[in-house]
Design a protein around this motif. Structure first.
Motif, PDB file in Angstrom:
ATOM      1  N   ILE B  19       0.850  -1.209   0.000  1.00  0.00           N
ATOM      2  CA  ILE B  19       0.000   0.000   0.000  1.00  0.00           C
ATOM      3  C   ILE B  19       0.881   1.253   0.000  1.00  0.00           C
ATOM      4  N   LEU B  20       1.938   1.240   0.793  1.00  0.00           N
ATOM      5  CA  LEU B  20       2.805   2.426   0.842  1.00  0.00           C
ATOM      6  C   LEU B  20       3.613   2.587  -0.455  1.00  0.00           C
ATOM      7  N   SER B  21       3.962   1.493  -1.110  1.00  0.00           N
ATOM      8  CA  SER B  21       4.631   1.593  -2.414  1.00  0.00           C
ATOM      9  C   SER B  21       3.691   2.242  -3.428  1.00  0.00           C
ATOM     10  N   ALA B  22       2.440   1.759  -3.445  1.00  0.00           N
ATOM     11  CA  ALA B  22       1.474   2.276  -4.423  1.00  0.00           C
ATOM     12  C   ALA B  22       1.188   3.760  -4.198  1.00  0.00           C
ATOM     13  N   HIS B  23       1.177   4.190  -2.941  1.00  0.00           N
ATOM     14  CA  HIS B  23       0.803   5.580  -2.646  1.00  0.00           C
ATOM     15  C   HIS B  23       1.983   6.548  -2.647  1.00  0.00           C
ATOM     16  N   SER B  24       3.198   5.999  -2.660  1.00  0.00           N
ATOM     17  CA  SER B  24       4.361   6.884  -2.669  1.00  0.00           C
ATOM     18  C   SER B  24       5.049   6.886  -4.037  1.00  0.00           C
ATOM     19  N   GLY B  25       4.672   5.921  -4.882  1.00  0.00           N
ATOM     20  CA  GLY B  25       5.347   5.801  -6.173  1.00  0.00           C
ATOM     21  C   GLY B  25       6.782   5.312  -6.046  1.00  0.00           C
ATOM     22  N   VAL B  34       9.047   7.280   3.379  1.00  0.00           N
ATOM     23  CA  VAL B  34       8.430   7.738   2.128  1.00  0.00           C
ATOM     24  C   VAL B  34       7.427   8.858   2.427  1.00  0.00           C
ATOM     25  N   VAL B  35       7.185   9.671   1.421  1.00  0.00           N
ATOM     26  CA  VAL B  35       6.073  10.626   1.479  1.00  0.00           C
ATOM     27  C   VAL B  35       4.975  10.034   0.593  1.00  0.00           C
ATOM     28  N   ALA B  36       3.812   9.789   1.185  1.00  0.00           N
ATOM     29  CA  ALA B  36       2.754   9.085   0.445  1.00  0.00           C
ATOM     30  C   ALA B  36       1.493   9.937   0.346  1.00  0.00           C
ATOM     31  N   GLN B  37       0.778   9.723  -0.758  1.00  0.00           N
ATOM     32  CA  GLN B  37      -0.514  10.376  -0.986  1.00  0.00           C
ATOM     33  C   GLN B  37      -1.563   9.685  -0.115  1.00  0.00           C
ATOM     34  N   VAL B  38      -2.418  10.454   0.555  1.00  0.00           N
ATOM     35  CA  VAL B  38      -3.464   9.829   1.356  1.00  0.00           C
ATOM     36  C   VAL B  38      -4.795   9.893   0.614  1.00  0.00           C
ATOM     37  N   ASP B  39      -5.649   8.888   0.871  1.00  0.00           N
ATOM     38  CA  ASP B  39      -6.949   8.822   0.198  1.00  0.00           C
ATOM     39  C   ASP B  39      -8.054   9.499   0.997  1.00  0.00           C
ATOM     40  N   TYR B  40      -7.887   9.566   2.301  1.00  0.00           N
ATOM     41  CA  TYR B  40      -8.938  10.162   3.136  1.00  0.00           C
ATOM     42  C   TYR B  40      -8.320  10.640   4.439  1.00  0.00           C
ATOM     43  N   ILE B  41      -8.889  11.727   4.979  1.00  0.00           N
ATOM     44  CA  ILE B  41      -8.362  12.335   6.207  1.00  0.00           C
ATOM     45  C   ILE B  41      -9.519  12.624   7.154  1.00  0.00           C
ATOM     46  N   MET B  42      -9.343  12.268   8.417  1.00  0.00           N
ATOM     47  CA  MET B  42     -10.410  12.467   9.394  1.00  0.00           C
ATOM     48  C   MET B  42      -9.854  13.123  10.660  1.00  0.00           C
ATOM     49  N   GLY B 123      -6.981  -1.406   0.130  1.00  0.00           N
ATOM     50  CA  GLY B 123      -5.921  -0.669  -0.538  1.00  0.00           C
ATOM     51  C   GLY B 123      -5.874   0.814  -0.224  1.00  0.00           C
ATOM     52  N   SER B 124      -6.882   1.352   0.485  1.00  0.00           N
ATOM     53  CA  SER B 124      -6.888   2.784   0.799  1.00  0.00           C
ATOM     54  C   SER B 124      -5.796   3.129   1.801  1.00  0.00           C
ATOM     55  N   LEU B 125      -5.397   4.408   1.777  1.00  0.00           N
ATOM     56  CA  LEU B 125      -4.469   4.927   2.784  1.00  0.00           C
ATOM     57  C   LEU B 125      -5.163   6.104   3.485  1.00  0.00           C
ATOM     58  N   VAL B 126      -5.356   5.951   4.789  1.00  0.00           N
ATOM     59  CA  VAL B 126      -6.141   6.932   5.547  1.00  0.00           C
ATOM     60  C   VAL B 126      -5.346   7.398   6.756  1.00  0.00           C
ATOM     61  N   ILE B 127      -5.386   8.704   7.029  1.00  0.00           N
ATOM     62  CA  ILE B 127      -4.883   9.169   8.320  1.00  0.00           C
ATOM     63  C   ILE B 127      -6.036   9.812   9.085  1.00  0.00           C
ATOM     64  N   GLY B 128      -6.015   9.632  10.393  1.00  0.00           N
ATOM     65  CA  GLY B 128      -7.054  10.208  11.226  1.00  0.00           C
ATOM     66  C   GLY B 128      -6.456  10.700  12.520  1.00  0.00           C
ATOM     67  N   ALA B 129      -6.902  11.872  12.943  1.00  0.00           N
ATOM     68  CA  ALA B 129      -6.389  12.394  14.210  1.00  0.00           C
ATOM     69  C   ALA B 129      -7.174  11.771  15.359  1.00  0.00           C
ATOM     70  N   ASN B 140      -8.982  -3.919   5.003  1.00  0.00           N
ATOM     71  CA  ASN B 140      -7.796  -4.093   4.154  1.00  0.00           C
ATOM     72  C   ASN B 140      -7.219  -2.738   3.710  1.00  0.00           C
ATOM     73  N   ALA B 141      -7.478  -1.699   4.545  1.00  0.00           N
ATOM     74  CA  ALA B 141      -6.895  -0.377   4.289  1.00  0.00           C
ATOM     75  C   ALA B 141      -5.716  -0.187   5.233  1.00  0.00           C
ATOM     76  N   PHE B 142      -4.761   0.662   4.842  1.00  0.00           N
ATOM     77  CA  PHE B 142      -3.759   1.097   5.813  1.00  0.00           C
ATOM     78  C   PHE B 142      -4.249   2.417   6.382  1.00  0.00           C
ATOM     79  N   SER B 143      -4.692   2.384   7.630  1.00  0.00           N
ATOM     80  CA  SER B 143      -5.180   3.598   8.275  1.00  0.00           C
ATOM     81  C   SER B 143      -4.489   3.715   9.613  1.00  0.00           C
TER      82      SER B 143
END
Lengths: 166, 428
Positions: B19-25, B34-42, B123-129, B140-143
């Motif tokens: 997941i981190l490979s796919a989102h960081s290229g 890595v610096v990765a693109q996130v799909d959702y933020i909460m 496959g999603s990448l999510v960060i949440g505070a 099956n997301a990395f959150s």
């Protein structure tokens, strides 16, 4: 950055609820107000025992639990200059760096409550004046050194408009 | 517990490495940064106000993508205090101005709402505070949970930096016996590895016992990964995952599996076919004992709810134990459905009716009692049995109270008798 101060010692697994209780963190964004309640559930009088520049010293897994950034901020606003622990919980560790609170991984068995320490963040070790010993420090990841040197993540963003680590 | 160490030079990758490979290229591996693109933020109301302040401090102007940002007012909702009201107002105004999603009071707990929104899947990448953001690993997301300043960086850039974690694989063999649930399983695993057993790691749960769990049960297990220090608690997607997602979204997601020759920090194997109900004793989540060791301890408050166990399945289970009976006169029984949707479904099924008839005080969907802001602060010297994920001293708002954690079945059975009770006496 160089610091000198005396140590306040705590045990393992000091969680973010102990650092600043949930019942306070929702009330205000005034960190000086929150700071008065720092570590209250472990030591109700802790805030009044702090001399500015002092250190918090603990065992393993410091800062486990919630993601609340109020935890490192409350410590910082209570005039604690750094936290030393054998290990830190992941979110707390990032939050501390992001907000400019130095967090130092080292063998804290070599430090007792009341000991006087000299810390030079650049040197890779700390000196326990009370015991006349030198304690090795686990180095920070490069990214975190970069963020700290920039003055925290907010300052990093102001400077570069985004992430810039290379 | 059987331990094998599988560190080597295999070419395979873990779920989180993929997941981190796919989102960081970047073709990344454990310990890379890595610096990765996130799909959702909460963000929730305990962390968003500070994030809004950090956003301004970073000279943030607009959100990277308002449709991928949600602010949830759940931790202290409805507001019990003027100070809290001011923070809620700040969130509402920010959301309106920036055009992101806002879930106001009564909508529910963030970790129920985000999966229900259909925005997150395999496959999603999510960060949440919020530290329990690891819950979506059940899909099956990395959150993962972050603080307010990291959140603010994400709101502006849509990115975050990550150290790619090593993975500890938990293989759970066997099927859980009747009366033993997902909560008992995760409490047991935390007791085995301890509160910092997976610090800086990702936990990957697999085996027949995980496959047999409902999606609700899987959320419970993923939710508590943080209580062993983990950054994420991941599972593979299967037919159950897709069936569950279908109810909330038409979106297509691509499942991510670990390769057979992936490198794990450690592989831990457990046989859970003879597991007893488990209880976490005060004041640590890893202070876990089989229920036979704590039977008979008197309780004054029973609480069913939270992002761990406030779902429909949990309320149903409690109702099946309490139907036609009354909770013990010395026990206050508090129920908080995880979301408005859970609340409505439980009403439609008659589950709420049964719980209220048994003596439940049903409170607004949200986090209040769990985090000690309001809606059930215990008195000095009282004991609470809760379905929450933390029993830290002071967690529910009083440091002179004791909190035990258990499954909804154990809490319901104990609410009936007034003492900690083995739910297997009541489960058919």
């Amino acid at each position: 950055m160089k610091y000198q101060g005396k140590c306040h010692k705590f045990g393992n697994d000091v969680n973010t609820d102990y650092i600043i209780s949930g019942k306070y963190k929702f009330k205000t964004l005034d960190m000086n107000e929150l700071a008065k309640h720092v570590m209250e559930d472990l030591d109700p009088d802790f805030y009044n025992k702090i001399t500015p520049g002092d250190f918090i010293v603990a065992g393993t897994n410091f800062g486990c639990g919630s993601s609340r950034e109020q935890a490192p901020l409350a410590i910082k606003h209570a005039n604690i200059s750094a936290v030393l622990a054998k290990s830190f919980a992941r979110i707390f560790y990032r939050n501390a760096i992001n907000t400019g609170l130095p967090v130092i991984e080292c063998d804290t068995d070599l430090i007792d409550a009341g000991d006087l320490l000299d810390i030079d963040l650049a040197s890779g070790y700390i000196i326990n004046r009370s015991k006349d010993i030198t304690i090795a420090v686990k180095p920070l990841p490069q990214v975190m050194i970069k963020i700290l040197n920039d003055g925290g993540l907010a300052a990093h963003f102001r400077k570069y408009g985004g992430f810039k680590f290379d | 517990m059987k331990t094998t160490l599988e560190r080597g030079i295999n070419l395979g990758k873990t779920i989180i490495e993929k997941i981190l490979s796919a989102h960081s290229g970047q073709d990344c591996r454990a310990n890379d940064i890595v610096v990765a693109q996130v799909d959702y933020i909460m963000g929730q109301d305990g962390t968003s106000p500070l994030a809004i302040r950090a956003f301004e401090n970073m000279n943030g102007k607009e959100l990277f993508d308002p449709d991928k940002v949600a602010l949830v007012i759940d931790h202290s909702a409805p507001s019990p205090l003027e100070g809290v009201s001011a923070l809620h107002k700040l969130m509402r105004e920010f959301a309106k101005q920036k055009g992101c999603h806002l879930y106001d009071i009564g909508a529910g707990v963030c970790h129920q709402l985000i999966p229900e929104s259909g925005q997150v899947g395999p496959g999603s990448l999510v960060i949440g505070a919020d530290s329990h953001t690891c819950t979506y690993g059940a899909l099956n997301a990395f959150s993962t949970g972050v603080g307010s300043t990291d959140l603010a960086g994400g709101l502006i850039s849509g990115k975050m930096w990550f150290k790619v974690p090593e993975t500890v694989k938990f293989v759970c063999h066997g099927v859980l016996p009747p009366g033993v649930y997902a909560k008992d399983l995760i409490l047991y695993l935390i007791g085995q590895v301890t509160a910092d057993g997976c610090t800086y790691m990702a936990a990957e749960y697999t085996g027949e016992a995980i496959a047999a769990l409902s999606m609700e049960g899987r959320f419970t297990v993923a939710n508590m990964a943080i209580e062993m220090g983990a950054k994420a608690g991941l599972m593979e997607a299967d037919e159950k995952t897709f069936q569950w997602l279908k109810r909330y979204t038409d979106r297509e997601f691509t499942p991510v599996s670990s390769d057979a020759d992936a490198n794990y920090h450690q592989v831990l194997e457990f046989d859970v076919s003879k597991l007893e109900p488990q209880v976490a004793k005060p004041h640590r989540v890893d202070n876990v004992a089989p229920i036979s060791r704590v039977l008979g301890a008197p309780i004054q408050q029973a609480f069913i709810g939270t992002c761990t166990n406030g779902r429909l399945e949990d309320l149903r289970l409690a109702a099946s134990i309490l139907e036609g009976k009354k909770v013990h006169p010395d026990v206050r029984f508090i129920v908080a459905p995880a979301s408005r949707r859970v609340y409505l479904d439980a009403m439609a099924e008659g589950v709420i009716q049964k719980l209220v008839e048994a003596g439940a005080a049903v409170v607004t969907p949200g986090c209040g009692p769990c985090v000690g802001t309001h809606n059930g602060v215990p008195a000095d010297g009282e004991t609470v049995l809760s379905t929450a994920n933390r029993n830290f001293k002071g967690r529910m708002g009083n440091s002179n109270a004791e909190i035990y954690l258990a499954s909804p079945a154990t809490v319901a059975a104990s609410a009936l008798t007034g003492v900690i009770t083995d739910p297997r006496e009541f489960v058919k």
